[in-house]
Design an enzyme around this catalytic site. Structure first.
Site, short mmCIF file in Angstrom:
data_model
loop_
_atom_site.label_atom_id
_atom_site.label_comp_id
_atom_site.label_asym_id
_atom_site.label_seq_id
_atom_site.Cartn_x
_atom_site.Cartn_y
_atom_site.Cartn_z
N LYS A 238 0.84 -1.19 0.00
CA LYS A 238 0.00 0.00 0.00
C LYS A 238 0.88 1.24 0.00
CE LYS A 238 -3.72 2.16 2.75
NZ LYS A 238 -4.61 2.00 3.92
N SER B 61 -9.45 2.51 3.09
CA SER B 61 -8.52 3.17 2.19
C SER B 61 -7.61 2.19 1.45
CB SER B 61 -7.65 4.13 2.98
OG SER B 61 -6.87 3.44 3.96
N SER C 15 -9.99 0.12 7.44
CA SER C 15 -9.45 0.22 6.08
C SER C 15 -8.75 -1.02 5.56
CB SER C 15 -8.51 1.42 5.98
OG SER C 15 -9.23 2.62 6.05
#
Length: 501
Positions: free
Chosen positions: A84, A167, A191
């Site tokens: 990420k 996210s 998330s």
């Protein structure tokens, strides 16, 4: 090479299957890396990847092959993995999906990145996220995905008109589409769990402090926690084993705990396991198709020998206002460093220092980030600190107490991850509150610092995945993963693949 002797395509195989194939030399790390690099190029329309470097990836794969060949293989040698874009990396840009950090190159790796590298993983690149991890849809991004000329949201492989969740939406979409067998994610208010649910994969948020936050670009320091995302609970166990650990010199909030192999007891029976069912997770607002699939999953647990126990988490409803006071307050402090002085974006034209600050932050931050900074600054300001921030901290403690009271009656807690399946791209942009309400079932565990995970539990009326959430007491990751693994041995939801992938 598209498959190993197991006959399944490589991009449909689990971490366990791929590492076995690598270590028995059925396939080379270079071949595997090339396969996934080609997959990510083939499906760039999803917008998952924001940075790749084939030379770096293949160099790492060659090193893994050399270790396997000379008998010094590491546990995850040659396994391709995506990070990420909230973790800093030496070999790839680290932007947190923000114009403020466009093109930034870190001089060091985040602890999570380094630990996984030390275990032998090969980095496929960086995947998209919401800006500074603020969002539930992966629509808040200022960085163009690879193959795009402008910023664009990540698309859900199950239906590209829908969001993948956020996210960590780039991570979830990449795994669901077979662009990577696993990825790192971060969970501040859900998330990891929510995008895992929306994309039909598995993800776990460990106990707060179990994984170092060093090198994770901060959103809310008392809530942020890293975790693995993959197809199965077994995969997550294999990855989490190499992510946890104290980091006292670089993260004072990391906890001193002995090493733990989370894959060791996955096959233990769960007869007699008490699963708490909070009535607050099944009230108004929960979509019928989500309710149906979650209840069916709970019946499956009863078949496996678990006992369902009615419990109450009475302050669930207050988790939203509490979170959206505490998290923005911490964000306003953490993001104050992005002022255009020492690093990152700086406005081109300004009259004086004050004007530079104003224009840099107005131009460099996206709308959602600005909104949360303003909320956070407001609740920390003189005259409002006691009325809002301190009161939220007190309620946070009461929410944590609710869980401890519940765990006197049960071993794990189960319920939906989100009230609905994934919504269409753009649906929540007009009303931020709708976005915030989607986190009502994931926020309580985050506020309490508890471990939680999402696992596939069926499909909604629109054909989109539904996730089952499991929540454990502090340091109960092994028990969570065991319960999830046993469910996945009895069901096949985690084996379903989106059409065309």
């Amino acid at each position: 090479m598209s498959s190993t002797p197991s006959s399944k395509p490589l991009h449909h195989q689990s971490v366990r299957e791929l590492t076995t194939a690598l270590h028995t030399r059925q396939i080379s790390a270079v071949e595997l890396a090339q396969h996934f690099l080609q997959r990510s190029q083939q499906h760039r329309h999803l917008g998952s990847f924001v940075a790749q470097d084939e030379a770096v990836t293949l160099t790492q794969a060659q090193a893994a092959d050399a270790r396997i060949a000379d008998g010094t293989a590491r546990p995850l040698d040659g396994l391709p993995l995506a990070h990420k874009d909230i973790f800093v990396t030496q070999d790839f840009p680290s932007t947190a999906a923000s114009k403020m950090l466009a093109g930034y190159r870190s001089p060091f790796n985040a602890t999570v990145v380094q630990k996984l590298a030390d275990a032998g993983v090969v980095t496929l690149g960086k995947v998209s996220c919401d800006e500074f991890a603020m969002g539930s849809a992966n629509e808040n991004t200022a960085i163009a995905p690879l193959g795009f000329d402008a910023p664009a949201p990540v698309r859900n492989p199950w239906n590209t008109a829908h969001v993948p969740g956020g996210s960590s939406g780039g991570s979830a979409a990449a795994i669901a589409a077979g662009l990577a067998p696993a990825a790192t994610g971060t969970d501040t208010g859900g998330s990891i769990r929510q995008p895992a649910a929306f994309c039909g994969i598995t993800g776990i948020k460990p106990t707060y402090g179990r994984v170092s936050r060093h090198g994770m670009i901060a959103f809310a320091s008392s809530l942020d926690q890293a975790g693995p995302m993959a197809r199965t609970a077994e995969d997550c166990a294999l990855l989490l084993t190499h992510m946890v650990g104290a980091d006292p010199d670089r993260d004072s909030t990391s906890l001193e705990r002995s090493a733990e192999d989370y894959s060791q007891n996955l096959n233990q029976g769960i007869e007699g396991l008490r699963i708490g069912i909070p009535k607050e997770f099944f009230g108004d607002g929960l979509a019928d198709d989500v309710r149906h699939n979650v209840e069916a999953a709970l019946k499956e647990y009863e078949k496996l020998g678990a006992t369902l126990v009615p419990i109450s988490l009475p302050l669930t409803e207050l988790s939203i206002p509490v979170y959206y006071i505490i998290a923005p307050a911490e964000a306003s402090s953490n993001l104050s460093r992005f002022d255009g002085v020492k690093f990152g974006f700086r406005a081109r034209e300004y009259a004086d220092l004050q004007d530079m600050y104003l224009k840099t932050r107005s131009e460099g931050f996206g709308e959602e980030v600005q909104r949360r900074i303003m909320i956070g600054t407001y609740v920390l300001s003189h005259g409002y600190y006691d009325a809002y921030y301190l009161k939220a901290l007190k309620l946070r403690r009461l929410i944590a107490n609710d869980f401890q009271n519940a765990f006197r009656e049960c071993d794990l807690i189960a319920g939906p991850v989100a009230p609905t399946t994934a919504w269409q791209i753009g649906d929540d942009q007009r009303d931020p509150l709708t976005n915030y309400l989607a986190d009502i079932f994931t926020l309580p565990a985050s506020l309490a610092g508890l471990p939680g995970m999402s696992l596939p539990a069926g499909f909604g009326a629109n054909g989109l995945p539904v996730g089952l959430q499991l929540i454990g007491n502090y340091f109960a990751e092994a028990r969570l993963l065991n319960a999830a693994h046993r469910f996945q041995q009895a069901t096949d939801f985690h084996q379903h693949v989106a059409k065309g992938f």
